[in-house]
Design a protein around this motif. Structure first.
Motif, short mmCIF file in Angstrom:
data_model
loop_
_atom_site.label_atom_id
_atom_site.label_comp_id
_atom_site.label_asym_id
_atom_site.label_seq_id
_atom_site.Cartn_x
_atom_site.Cartn_y
_atom_site.Cartn_z
N GLY A 164 102.18 19.87 -2.56
CA GLY A 164 101.73 19.80 -1.55
C GLY A 164 101.32 20.25 -1.09
N GLY A 165 101.27 19.76 0.44
CA GLY A 165 100.70 21.15 1.50
C GLY A 165 98.99 21.01 2.23
N VAL A 166 99.20 21.22 3.39
CA VAL A 166 98.13 20.77 4.13
C VAL A 166 96.75 20.72 4.18
CG1 VAL A 166 96.95 21.13 6.77
CG2 VAL A 166 99.37 22.18 5.85
N VAL A 167 95.90 19.65 4.09
CA VAL A 167 94.52 19.35 2.97
C VAL A 167 94.12 20.47 3.58
CG1 VAL A 167 92.81 18.09 3.18
CG2 VAL A 167 95.58 16.51 3.43
N GLY A 168 93.06 21.70 2.37
CA GLY A 168 92.92 21.92 3.61
C GLY A 168 92.83 23.86 2.85
N GLY A 169 94.17 23.35 3.05
CA GLY A 169 95.17 24.61 3.21
C GLY A 169 95.30 25.59 1.67
N PRO A 170 95.45 26.44 1.69
CA PRO A 170 95.70 27.50 0.76
C PRO A 170 96.58 27.18 -0.20
CG PRO A 170 95.71 28.80 2.05
CD PRO A 170 95.62 27.45 3.00
N GLU A 171 96.52 26.45 -1.69
CA GLU A 171 96.92 25.92 -2.27
C GLU A 171 96.28 26.71 -3.77
OE1 GLU A 171 96.17 22.25 -5.37
OE2 GLU A 171 94.81 22.37 -3.82
N ILE A 172 98.05 27.33 -4.56
CA ILE A 172 97.78 27.68 -5.59
C ILE A 172 97.65 26.59 -6.85
CG2 ILE A 172 98.73 29.73 -7.36
CD1 ILE A 172 99.94 30.82 -4.80
N ALA A 173 97.47 26.50 -8.47
CA ALA A 173 97.57 25.62 -9.34
C ALA A 173 97.58 26.33 -9.92
CB ALA A 173 96.16 24.71 -9.32
N THR A 174 98.16 26.09 -11.11
CA THR A 174 98.14 26.36 -12.34
C THR A 174 97.29 25.95 -13.50
OG1 THR A 174 100.23 27.39 -12.19
CG2 THR A 174 100.28 26.85 -14.48
N LEU A 175 96.04 26.99 -14.27
CA LEU A 175 95.20 25.65 -14.86
C LEU A 175 95.53 26.02 -16.34
CD1 LEU A 175 92.12 27.49 -13.11
CD2 LEU A 175 93.23 25.12 -12.49
N GLY A 176 97.05 26.32 -16.99
CA GLY A 176 97.29 26.23 -18.54
C GLY A 176 96.23 26.35 -19.42
N GLN A 177 97.70 26.95 -20.30
CA GLN A 177 97.19 27.90 -21.60
C GLN A 177 96.46 26.73 -22.61
OE1 GLN A 177 100.93 27.80 -23.77
NE2 GLN A 177 102.04 25.95 -22.71
N TYR A 178 96.18 25.70 -22.32
CA TYR A 178 95.52 24.89 -23.11
C TYR A 178 93.72 25.07 -23.87
CZ TYR A 178 100.54 23.96 -24.17
OH TYR A 178 101.71 23.75 -25.00
N VAL A 179 93.58 26.17 -24.31
CA VAL A 179 91.94 26.34 -23.44
C VAL A 179 91.18 27.09 -24.81
CG1 VAL A 179 92.28 28.36 -22.55
CG2 VAL A 179 90.81 27.61 -22.04
N THR A 180 90.44 27.01 -26.03
CA THR A 180 90.48 27.45 -26.17
C THR A 180 88.91 28.57 -25.81
OG1 THR A 180 89.35 25.87 -27.61
CG2 THR A 180 87.97 26.75 -28.70
N THR A 181 89.72 30.07 -26.62
CA THR A 181 88.42 31.33 -25.69
C THR A 181 89.22 31.88 -26.50
OG1 THR A 181 88.53 32.54 -23.66
CG2 THR A 181 91.20 31.25 -24.55
N HIS A 182 89.43 33.97 -25.94
CA HIS A 182 89.32 34.19 -26.85
C HIS A 182 90.99 34.01 -27.24
CE1 HIS A 182 90.03 39.13 -28.22
NE2 HIS A 182 88.70 38.47 -28.34
N LYS A 183 91.27 34.80 -28.66
CA LYS A 183 92.36 35.23 -29.05
C LYS A 183 93.60 36.06 -28.90
CE LYS A 183 91.36 39.44 -32.54
NZ LYS A 183 91.04 39.59 -34.00
N ARG A 184 92.91 37.10 -28.02
CA ARG A 184 93.93 37.51 -26.75
C ARG A 184 94.65 36.86 -26.06
NH1 ARG A 184 90.34 42.61 -26.83
NH2 ARG A 184 89.60 41.90 -24.96
#
Length: 267
Positions: A164-184
């Motif tokens: 949670g937090g103040v609307v419009g204030g700085p927010e960190i989100a973890t975008l996750g590991q499940y994505v099709t991309t480079h093998k590294r």
């Protein structure tokens, strides 16, 4: 942000284990979700938590402007790699005040492309982490030798209370590991975070430290571990014995040379 300095390898493992236990024991009820600990290594402790986009000189860049950059470089990258990245650019991507960074659907496919770019040197607003303490330690201790302390960052986003937090204030989100991309991405057990804030009516990518500047018992717990320079070679030797080295993490000919050079010259 808590800061501790270690004197031996085992101290680092103890701190990581203690952080995980503390976060799990502090959740409000047995069914609350607590994020896994994510790790990030810095060769120099003086380096701040900056994304490659920030290091490139683009501070507080709006989401719309950055997505325009992606749409412009996409044809060249697809032509060179013979692969297709499917996403649609929308000028209205940041309209409205109900925007949630944690809902990665706002990227409409750009997230996969951004992760691919991150692993190939194009500046992105993603801060890369790993779920492996030992992979993070490799990045903290590898590279040219110097006398400055290295640093290990440990991050827990959700401590069981939601975000949670103040609307419009700085927010960190973890975008996750499940994505099709480079093998590294998978070899290095990667995760990514992004920080956004509303600036002059626009959603912009924002420095992570703006969202971690004040301590919180309910979200965004971050700890910094200082690693003395004299421990770096010992740690790298231990990691190499676990098959965690430049070659296992990057898989290139150059990485093989780096690994062989370390074994022969510093092992």
């Amino acid at each position: 942000m808590s800061i501790e300095k270690v004197s031996e390898f085992q101290d680092i493992e103890k701190l990581a284990n203690a952080l995980e236990k503390e976060c799990l024991s502090g959740k409000p009820n047995p069914h609350s979700y607590v994020s896994p600990v994510l790790f990030r290594g810095h060769s120099r402790a003086s380096w701040s938590l900056e994304t490659t986009l920030e290091r490139f000189g683009k501070q507080d860049l709006s989401l719309e402007e950055y997505l325009r950059y992606l749409s412009r470089v996409k044809p060249a990258i697809e032509s060179f790699t013979d692969r297709e990245f499917t996403f649609h650019f929308s000028n209205g991507v940041t309209e409205g005040r109900t925007f949630l960074l944690s809902d990665v659907s706002f990227l409409k496919g750009q997230y996969e492309f951004m992760v691919y770019l991150r692993h190939h040197g194009f500046p992105t607003p993603l801060l890369d982490w790993t779920r492996s303490l030992y992979v993070a330690l490799f990045f903290a201790c590898s590279g040219p030798m110097h006398d400055e302390d290295s640093a290990l960052y440990m991050y827990v986003g959700n401590l069981g209370y939601g975000k949670g937090g103040v609307v419009g204030g700085p927010e960190i989100a973890t975008l996750g590991q499940y994505v099709t991309t480079h093998k590294r991405h998978f070899i290095q057990q990667s995760n990514y975070t992004a920080c956004i804030a509303e600036i002059d009516g626009e959603w912009c990518f924002h420095p992570h430290e703006a969202a971690t500047g004040t301590s919180s018992d309910t979200q965004d717990r971050i700890s910094k571990v200082l690693i003395p320079s004299h421990l770096r070679r010992e740690i790298l030797r231990r990691l190499d014995s676990m098959n965690i080295n430049a070659f296992s993490l990057f898989g290139t000919e150059e990485a093989l040379m780096e690994t062989l050079a370390f074994r022969e010259l510093h092992g």
